[in-house]
Each structure stands twice: as structure tokens, then as C-alpha cells.
Design an enzyme around this catalytic site. Structure first.
Site, PDB file in Angstrom:
ATOM      1  CG  ASP A   7       2.174  -1.283   4.044  1.00  0.00           C
ATOM      2  OD1 ASP A   7       3.243  -1.713   4.508  1.00  0.00           O
ATOM      3  OD2 ASP A   7       2.118  -0.343   3.236  1.00  0.00           O
ATOM      4  CG  LEU A  17      -2.226  -0.774   1.133  1.00  0.00           C
ATOM      5  CD1 LEU A  17      -1.968  -2.268   0.986  1.00  0.00           C
ATOM      6  CD2 LEU A  17      -3.112  -0.505   2.349  1.00  0.00           C
TER       7      LEU A  17
END
Length: 330
Positions: free
Chosen positions: A245, A203
Site C-alpha cells: 500500500d 496508507l
């Protein structure tokens, strides 16, 4: 006694095979019919205390699956699920004692209901059925309970293995389970001569999400990303949380442009996710991807490293894109 020992051995093998719940239901039902000589044996899974998916083994007629309608929990099933002890039903036709559909469809006249416990939880109920009136001896109930306990052990062991392999936040495979699965897929690709690809997704600017909106929002975003990825890929693709992430998607039987397309699909579906701002507005997210195809004689570490390097290339190129790892020189 010999037949009972054979049943014990077959049920014990379920734990070694990591069998799924339907397989445990079917094997337990078949062994109960064989050992006890009853007309039928039902193994009905409980969901939130309600009977749901069942498997019936019929003497001389194999087994079949069914789903009971959601509604009132019959008295015998409720008592067994709550108390964790068997109960006999002298007249199965008494309203509310047993599921009406079972009584009607399978001609139950009398029954014995036993718990199937996995750990401390009653996961299913066993219904031993007879089409003619009869009593149930202590010996029969004891043998049936022993076989049900073995089935419960198989389920508990599988639950423990699954829990150890799953990231608790996202429900994806965790880092260790991902590496194990990737090793298996590489071995299969090597053995069968089939392609294999992976993509690593990260991300963009996730730290800013945590800093701006808080870690609860960050955790919710990670869960949303995981759900979106699982919904986008094939049932036999594997989505794992690589760490923080970052996510890894293992793509069996995928090569060339199909690997790039699979990564691009992830970017597309994740761009549809938005974070709700306190002012009522929304903020979108972007993701960077690195794609790598497995080549002999690579192992998991080398393949992951090439995909990770491609991911870093995507970040360096401005994020929100896909970079393919070059094929290493042999």
C-alpha cells in the site's frame, strides 16, 4: 528498391526509439507516400473496432492529424479489421465503403485498405488513397503490407515494454520501472543542475481495511488512490506503486517548501476518499508521507531510503502527516 530499403530502416528505428503511436502513424504514412508515389496515405487507429484518431500524409504537403466522428464503421474498414486482410475500393464514393469525411475532405476516388497488426490485434487501418481512378497492383499492396508490418512490430514492442513497466492493479509504474525512472531523473538533475524530490506515501492501517472489508475492497481502494494521485500531480511527475500500500511520487524540478506542499496536496486529496461500509455509512482514510530532496552524490537507493525513514517518522508521530528527511551531511 533503394527507397524501399530506406523506408524499412526508418520504420525499424521506431522500435528502437520506443516511439509512440502518433509517431508511428506519421512515419508510416510518409513512407507509404514516398515509396508508392500515391496521393495520400491515412493511418487510422481503431478503438473498440471503431475508427478514431488518424494521421494523413499528403504527397508534397506533409502530414496532419484528425479525429473521425464516432458512429457506423464503414464496410471496407470493418472487413479489414475483422479479417486482417487488405481490400481495394474501386469507387470510394459508394456510400458506406469508406469514412465519408475522408472521401469529402481529401477527394478520394479510389483506395486500398490494409490492416496494421500489433501482435494478433488489428490496431489500425491503412488507407492508400488516390484522387483519380486507378487500380492497385499486387506489388503495391505487398510493399504497403510489408511497411505496415514493420510499424506493427514497433507498436507491439512498445506495448510489451509499457506492460512490463506497469503495475497491473493500479496502472502506476511498478517498483522496477520506478527505480529506472528515478535513476533517469537523478541523471538529468545532475546533468542540468536542477532540483528533484520524491515523496513516499503509505496508507494508514491498510491491513485493517483488508481484514474488515476484504481484499476486493482493499484492491479497489488502491486503484482509487492511484487514480487520485495521477489526477493531482503534473503530467511529467511520475506516480509508482512502491509495494503493498505504498506509493512513490517522483517530482522533477521541485525543492524546499514546494516538495512539502506537493506531499500535503496528496494528503488532502486522499482524505476525500471514503470506504462504503455494509451498514450504509462511510469511513475515511488517512495517509502518512515522507519527503526527501535529492543531493549529490546520492543514487536512487540512498534517496529512497531517506524518504522511507521520513515516512517511518510520520508513522511514529501519529500518522496522517508529512515528515521531511533532513539533508545528509556532506
Amino acid at each position: 528498391m533503394q527507397r524501399l530499403l530506406q523506408s524499412v530502416e526508418r520504420l525499424a528505428r521506431l522500435a528502437q526509439r520506443d516511439a509512440g503511436l502518433p509517431a508511428v502513424q506519421r512515419v508510416l504514412g510518409e513512407e507509404l507516400v514516398a515509396v508508392l508515389g500515391v496521393d495520400q496515405a491515412h493511418v487510422v487507429v481503431l478503438a473498440a473496432g471503431h475508427p478514431g484518431c488518424g494521421v494523413v500524409a499528403l504527397r508534397g504537403a506533409g502530414s496532419a492529424e484528425y479525429v473521425l466522428p464516432h458512429g457506423e464503421v464503414p464496410d471496407a474498414l470493418r472487413w479489414v479489421a475483422d479479417a486482417g486482410h487488405p481490400v481495394t475500393v474501386p469507387d470510394a464514393r459508394v456510400d458506406g465503403a469508406l469514412p465519408a469525411e475522408l472521401v469529402r475532405t481529401y477527394g478520394l476516388a479510389t483506395a486500398a485498405v490494409l490492416p496494421l497488426q500489433a501482435g494478433d490485434t488489428v490496431r489500425a487501418v491503412v488507407v492508400l488513397g488516390s484522387r483519380v481512378a486507378r487500380t492497385w497492383s499486387e506489388e503495391e499492396l505487398h510493399q504497403a503490407s510489408a511497411l505496415a508490418d514493420l510499424a506493427g512490430t514497433a507498436i507491439a514492442l512498445r506495448d510489451a515494454r509499457l506492460a512490463a513497466a506497469i503495475d497491473p492493479l493500479t496502472g502506476c509504474l511498478n517498483h522496477g520501472a520506478m527505480r529506472e525512472r528515478l535513476s533517469e531523473e537523478i541523471a538529468r538533475a545532475r546533468r542540468q543542475g536542477t532540483p528533484l524530490a520524491i515523496t513516499i506515501l503509505d496508507l494508514d492501517d491498510f491491513k485493517r481495511v483488508n481484514d474488515t472489508y476484504g481484499h476486493l475492497t482493499g484492491d479497489a481502494l488502491l486503484r482509487h488512490v492511484a487514480e487520485a494521485l495521477r489526477g493531482e500531480y503534473r503530467s511529467f511527475d511520475q506516480v509508482a506503486r512502491y509495494g503493498g500500500d505504498e506509493f512513490v511520487v517522483i517530482l522533477p524540478n521541485v525543492r524546499g517548501p514546494r516538495a512539502d506542499i506537493a506531499a500535503a496536496r496528496a494528503l488532502r486529496v486522499l482524505r476525500e476518499i471514503h470506504i462504503a461500509r455494509p451498514d450504509g455509512g462511510h469511513e475515511g482514510i488517512t495517509v502518512s508521507c515522507g519527503v526527501a530532496e535529492w543531493v549529490e552524490p546520492e543514487g536512487p537507493a540512498e534517496l529512497l531510503e531517506r524518504a522511507d525513514k521520513a515516512l517511518r517518522g510520520s508513522k511514529a508521530a501519529g500518522k496522517d502527516g508529512v515528515v521531511r528527511a533532513p539533508t545528509p551531511a556532506r
